[in-house]
Structures are given as C-alpha cells and as structure tokens.
Design a protein around this motif. Sequence first.
Motif, short mmCIF file in Angstrom:
data_model
loop_
_atom_site.label_atom_id
_atom_site.label_comp_id
_atom_site.label_asym_id
_atom_site.label_seq_id
_atom_site.Cartn_x
_atom_site.Cartn_y
_atom_site.Cartn_z
N ARG A 1 -4.92 -1.61 -2.55
CA ARG A 1 -3.73 -2.44 -2.67
C ARG A 1 -3.04 -2.22 -4.02
O ARG A 1 -3.70 -2.16 -5.06
CB ARG A 1 -4.11 -3.91 -2.49
CG ARG A 1 -2.95 -4.87 -2.59
CD ARG A 1 -3.40 -6.27 -2.22
NE ARG A 1 -2.36 -7.26 -2.48
CZ ARG A 1 -2.45 -8.54 -2.16
NH1 ARG A 1 -3.55 -8.99 -1.56
NH2 ARG A 1 -1.47 -9.38 -2.44
N TYR B 1 0.84 -1.20 0.00
CA TYR B 1 0.00 0.00 0.00
C TYR B 1 0.87 1.24 0.00
O TYR B 1 2.04 1.21 0.40
CB TYR B 1 -0.90 0.04 1.24
CG TYR B 1 -1.80 -1.15 1.40
CD1 TYR B 1 -3.06 -1.18 0.82
CD2 TYR B 1 -1.40 -2.26 2.14
CE1 TYR B 1 -3.90 -2.28 0.96
CE2 TYR B 1 -2.22 -3.37 2.29
CZ TYR B 1 -3.47 -3.37 1.70
OH TYR B 1 -4.28 -4.46 1.84
N LEU C 1 -7.06 1.80 4.83
CA LEU C 1 -6.58 1.17 3.61
C LEU C 1 -7.37 -0.13 3.42
O LEU C 1 -7.46 -0.95 4.33
CB LEU C 1 -5.08 0.87 3.70
CG LEU C 1 -4.19 2.12 3.77
CD1 LEU C 1 -2.78 1.73 4.15
CD2 LEU C 1 -4.18 2.84 2.44
#
Length: 236
Positions: A212, A198, A207
Amino acid sequence: MTIVYKYFGLSTDRQWSNVQCGLERGGLWFSRFFKQNDPMEGIFWHNNGHLASRITDAKNKYVICSFGSKGNNSSLWSYYADGYRGACVGFRVEDAVFGGLKEPIKYIKQDEYERLVGPRDPDVIAKELITRKLKSWSNEKEIRLLKHDDEGFIDIGKCCSLYFGKNMSMDNVNRLICYVERAGLVESLNRSFKIPVYVTSPTHKSLTRRDRISDIDELERIFRGYHAWRSTFSLI
C-alpha cells in the motif's frame, strides 16, 4: 455490501469524466446492453415472434455497468485499462441500493445461445440474457450492476480503493492525483491517502497491505524511478 472494481483507460475525455465522477461522487456511466464489447450480448433465438418482441423490449429497459471482482485481474488491466496505462477504482456498493440487481455473469457455451429460452416471464428471461456471456470471457469474472433507467451517470457507492497502472504516464499520474485530491481522498497536511492506494503491473500478482502506498510523495517517487528505469531502454 459488495466491493466491485472498475477498470479505466485514460486516453479520452469521456474516460476521464467517468473517473472524475466515480471518485468525487461514486457515479459511473451506465449504457445499454448492445453497446457492450461482446457482440453476442443479449442475443437469443425464439420461435415465438410475439414473445421474442416482449423479451427485447424488456432488455431495452436496462442499463448496465460492468466490473471486475478483483483489482489485479491482468486480463482486465490489458483489455480495459490500456495495458496498465490506466487505473482501477474499487467501489463499496450497498446491496440495497440496486434492489438485488447486482449480478455475477454466467459464462456459457456457444450452443447454449442457440437453445430456446422457454415460455417464461419476459422480464426474467431478459435479465438472464444480459447477465450471460460466452465462456471465452470467463477469465474476466465480471459482475454487473443493472438498473431500469436512461443512459447516463448513476451513483453506485463510495470509492474505497485506487490502483495506478505502472505504465501510466507521469502526466496522467499527476492528473489523477489532482482528481483524488479534489475528491477529498487525501489528507491536506501530510498528503497521505485516506483510502488504500496501490501501484500494479503484470508481474505484481497479488497486492497486500505492505504494498500500500502511504502518500503522494511516495507515489510520485515510485513513478519517477520507474520511468527513469524504462528510459534506459530507449535507443540513443
């Protein structure tokens, strides 16, 4: 099994050595409690000099490595990863490896440091002393691995995720990519990452899988675009 997150600055050779060892073999540097950032580490008061000496000896047998419980803690990115110029690595730690010496920090008030620790086993007291910090540090949500050993690199478990700070320089991005490739964490044919990768910043509060990064080409594209955008703010 527990996932812990180590935050790294990338401005010294020592920091790069730690990153390299962490990625390639899952080993990190463990140091004595009195070399930690908090000057109150391990401090205690006791009216029994003999017992106090035994507690101190017990504390000195431990080496420590500190971690966050998440990979996107803004305080840890600021304090330990050079204001998002560094990186964060997630490690999968087998609980049995450390024989139960995997401890969340207990955050206490100032006056609790000034209380006598009581007539208990020195080893038990020592462990409690090096797993507590003042409440002012509580936003770190720290987890510690403890071990009776000498200072040095100790294997803790496999790297399972990697976070690039968005303010990282392109030179450091490229250097870190080289370390990741050497650690066997990239598919050689399509340059895709074998672990979740990330890019995070102060404005990136969470996240998800959608954030990703799939491969090295995408990662480089993100950083080139970001640095080009930042350069527009430079004075001409």
